[in-house]
Scaffold this active site. Structure first.
Site, PDB file in Angstrom:
ATOM      1  N   ALA A 140     -10.979  17.050   8.198  1.00 18.41           N
ATOM      2  CA  ALA A 140     -12.175  16.214   8.359  1.00 18.41           C
ATOM      3  C   ALA A 140     -12.251  15.073   7.357  1.00 18.41           C
ATOM      4  O   ALA A 140     -12.875  14.041   7.631  1.00 18.41           O
ATOM      5  CB  ALA A 140     -13.426  17.083   8.253  1.00 18.41           C
ATOM      6  N   GLY A 141     -11.625  15.226   6.201  1.00 22.67           N
ATOM      7  CA  GLY A 141     -11.706  14.185   5.186  1.00 22.67           C
ATOM      8  C   GLY A 141     -10.643  13.116   5.294  1.00 22.67           C
ATOM      9  O   GLY A 141     -10.695  12.112   4.577  1.00 22.67           O
ATOM     10  N   GLY A 142      -9.693  13.291   6.190  1.00 22.48           N
ATOM     11  CA  GLY A 142      -8.638  12.296   6.369  1.00 22.48           C
ATOM     12  C   GLY A 142      -9.100  11.123   7.211  1.00 22.48           C
ATOM     13  O   GLY A 142     -10.203  11.121   7.763  1.00 22.48           O
ATOM     14  N   ARG A 143      -8.228  10.133   7.335  1.00 15.37           N
ATOM     15  CA  ARG A 143      -8.595   8.935   8.101  1.00 15.37           C
ATOM     16  C   ARG A 143      -8.920   9.281   9.546  1.00 15.37           C
ATOM     17  O   ARG A 143      -9.924   8.830  10.100  1.00 15.37           O
ATOM     18  CB  ARG A 143      -7.460   7.910   8.036  1.00 15.37           C
ATOM     19  CG  ARG A 143      -7.295   7.251   6.681  1.00 15.37           C
ATOM     20  CD  ARG A 143      -6.023   6.454   6.591  1.00 15.37           C
ATOM     21  NE  ARG A 143      -4.844   7.319   6.721  1.00 15.37           N
ATOM     22  CZ  ARG A 143      -3.594   6.887   6.684  1.00 15.37           C
ATOM     23  NH1 ARG A 143      -3.359   5.599   6.533  1.00 15.37           N
ATOM     24  NH2 ARG A 143      -2.580   7.717   6.799  1.00 15.37           N
ATOM     25  N   ARG A 185      -8.105  21.424   3.964  1.00 16.81           N
ATOM     26  CA  ARG A 185      -7.114  22.365   3.439  1.00 16.81           C
ATOM     27  C   ARG A 185      -7.660  23.094   2.212  1.00 16.81           C
ATOM     28  O   ARG A 185      -8.515  22.579   1.485  1.00 16.81           O
ATOM     29  CB  ARG A 185      -5.831  21.635   3.082  1.00 16.81           C
ATOM     30  CG  ARG A 185      -5.976  20.682   1.926  1.00 16.81           C
ATOM     31  CD  ARG A 185      -4.714  19.886   1.674  1.00 16.81           C
ATOM     32  NE  ARG A 185      -4.845  19.044   0.496  1.00 16.81           N
ATOM     33  CZ  ARG A 185      -5.493  17.894   0.462  1.00 16.81           C
ATOM     34  NH1 ARG A 185      -6.087  17.444   1.558  1.00 16.81           N
ATOM     35  NH2 ARG A 185      -5.559  17.193  -0.660  1.00 16.81           N
ATOM     36  N   GLY A 232      -3.187  16.843  18.563  1.00 18.48           N
ATOM     37  CA  GLY A 232      -2.621  15.511  18.430  1.00 18.48           C
ATOM     38  C   GLY A 232      -1.535  15.457  17.372  1.00 18.48           C
ATOM     39  O   GLY A 232      -0.981  14.396  17.102  1.00 18.48           O
ATOM     40  N   PHE A 262      -3.439   9.947  22.218  1.00 13.23           N
ATOM     41  CA  PHE A 262      -4.657  10.130  23.003  1.00 13.23           C
ATOM     42  C   PHE A 262      -5.299   8.813  23.422  1.00 13.23           C
ATOM     43  O   PHE A 262      -6.373   8.802  24.015  1.00 13.23           O
ATOM     44  CB  PHE A 262      -5.655  10.994  22.222  1.00 13.23           C
ATOM     45  CG  PHE A 262      -5.308  12.449  22.255  1.00 13.23           C
ATOM     46  CD1 PHE A 262      -5.888  13.289  23.191  1.00 13.23           C
ATOM     47  CD2 PHE A 262      -4.376  12.977  21.383  1.00 13.23           C
ATOM     48  CE1 PHE A 262      -5.550  14.632  23.254  1.00 13.23           C
ATOM     49  CE2 PHE A 262      -4.023  14.320  21.429  1.00 13.23           C
ATOM     50  CZ  PHE A 262      -4.617  15.151  22.374  1.00 13.23           C
ATOM     51  N   HIS A 301       4.748   1.876  12.424  1.00  9.00           N
ATOM     52  CA  HIS A 301       3.567   2.559  11.907  1.00  9.00           C
ATOM     53  C   HIS A 301       3.421   2.293  10.407  1.00  9.00           C
ATOM     54  O   HIS A 301       4.318   1.757   9.762  1.00  9.00           O
ATOM     55  CB  HIS A 301       3.655   4.069  12.144  1.00  9.00           C
ATOM     56  CG  HIS A 301       3.348   4.471  13.549  1.00  9.00           C
ATOM     57  ND1 HIS A 301       4.299   4.480  14.534  1.00  9.00           N
ATOM     58  CD2 HIS A 301       2.194   4.868  14.136  1.00  9.00           C
ATOM     59  CE1 HIS A 301       3.752   4.877  15.673  1.00  9.00           C
ATOM     60  NE2 HIS A 301       2.472   5.114  15.455  1.00  9.00           N
ATOM     61  N   LYS A 314       3.202   7.471   7.414  1.00 10.71           N
ATOM     62  CA  LYS A 314       3.608   8.352   8.516  1.00 10.71           C
ATOM     63  C   LYS A 314       4.888   9.089   8.135  1.00 10.71           C
ATOM     64  O   LYS A 314       5.850   8.473   7.660  1.00 10.71           O
ATOM     65  CB  LYS A 314       3.805   7.559   9.806  1.00 10.71           C
ATOM     66  CG  LYS A 314       4.057   8.450  11.026  1.00 10.71           C
ATOM     67  CD  LYS A 314       3.924   7.676  12.329  1.00 10.71           C
ATOM     68  CE  LYS A 314       4.218   8.552  13.534  1.00 10.71           C
ATOM     69  NZ  LYS A 314       3.300   9.703  13.651  1.00 10.71           N
ATOM     70  N   THR A 373       4.772   9.283  20.068  1.00 14.51           N
ATOM     71  CA  THR A 373       4.549   8.385  21.209  1.00 14.51           C
ATOM     72  C   THR A 373       5.855   7.752  21.673  1.00 14.51           C
ATOM     73  O   THR A 373       6.117   7.645  22.871  1.00 14.51           O
ATOM     74  CB  THR A 373       3.534   7.294  20.831  1.00 14.51           C
ATOM     75  OG1 THR A 373       2.303   7.912  20.458  1.00 14.51           O
ATOM     76  CG2 THR A 373       3.288   6.344  21.999  1.00 14.51           C
TER      77      THR A 373
END
Length: 273
Positions: free
Chosen positions: A13-16, A39, A102, A129, A159, A163, A170
């Site tokens: 939840a705290g990531g980008r 985490r 994802g 997505f 990217h 990454k 993709t």
């Protein structure tokens, strides 16, 4: 809080991506944030998820264990790392929770675990997505059937510097869509690196090139090159919100499925086109 029967848990939840998923849930009708996780050992544990996403207090506290929120969500959205996602998959399988995956970079064993779990729970597993990317995959199938047998096919992706996997999920999905349309096996025809004296290009190969730089959200191009002309099909993402919105849309869609493994083609009914 919105009235909704579909409660979504966001991992990372705290990531980008996690923060944008929380924003997308807030903006979309029919869903509500049920739980937010980070985490073990993260400094964000105990924070308010809404405040993390820049939305103000939500009353949802970031937790580190799915056991702590077992009764607070119906669908889990996971854009993390393969090892973490597989642990979350085992929990969702055990407790019959739907899942949106994802995460990219799974090996064959990881993909097999997802497929097995989908016998009992509903899962949408997609490399991307974005609605636009999935429309692009459909266009690639069409282009491959028309001109893939006589053109050189190359896939270029770019990217951000953070990454960790390459080629992107993709880009691999693009290669698989093209290879399937041509009756080829991507594992045997893909070329992921060229260096030194490579010899003449194999006309049946599908080449991949990777760029990692700066803050590029995601750019993908498939090139069908002949002598005298070439066709390029490109998708460029300028915001992660396109992925977040697609994932939440998938969560709404999967909520009505008791079991099965699906991708965004199913969510968007692209096979009907």
């Amino acid at each position: 809080m919105k009235n909704s029967s579909i409660r979504i848990a966001v991992v990372g939840a705290g990531g980008r991506m996690g923060r944008q998923l929380i924003q997308a849930i807030e903006q979309m009708d029919g869903v509500v944030l049920g739980a937010a996780l980070e985490r073990s050992g993260s400094s964000l544990i105990g924070s308010d998820a809404g405040e993390l996403a820049g939305l103000g207090k939500s009353g949802i506290t970031v937790k580190e264990s799915l056991n702590a929120v077992q009764n607070d969500f119906d669908i889990l959205i996971d854009f993390t790392r393969p090892e973490g996602t597989l642990a979350h998959l085992a929990f969702c399988h055990q407790h019959r929770k739907g899942m949106i995956i994802g995460t990219t970079g799974f090996d064959d064993a990881g993909k097999a675990a997802i497929k097995q779990a989908a016998q009992d729970i509903g899962i949408v597993f997609a490399a991307n997505f974005s609605v636009g990317v999935n429309v692009m995959l459909k266009l690639l199938e069409k282009a491959a059937k028309v001109m893939g047998d006589y053109t050189d096919i190359e896939i270029i992706e770019a990217h951000h510097r953070h990454k960790v996997d390459a080629p992107s999920g993709t880009a691999l999905a693009m290669g698989e869509a093209i290879a399937d349309a041509l009756g080829r096996d991507l594992k045997s025809c893909a070329v992921y690196a060229r260096e030194g004296h490579t010899g003449e290009r194999d006309p049946k190969s599908i080449g991949f090139a990777t760029v990692r730089a700066g803050d590029i959200v995601g750019e993908h191009t498939a090139m069908f090159a002949d002598i005298g002309e070439r066709v390029e099909i490109t998708h460029k993402a300028s915001s992660r919100m396109t992925f977040a919105n697609g994932a939440v849309r998938a969560a709404i869609w999967i909520s009505s499925k008791e079991n099965g493994l699906f991708d965004m083609r199913d969510v968007l009914s692209l096979d009907d086109l």
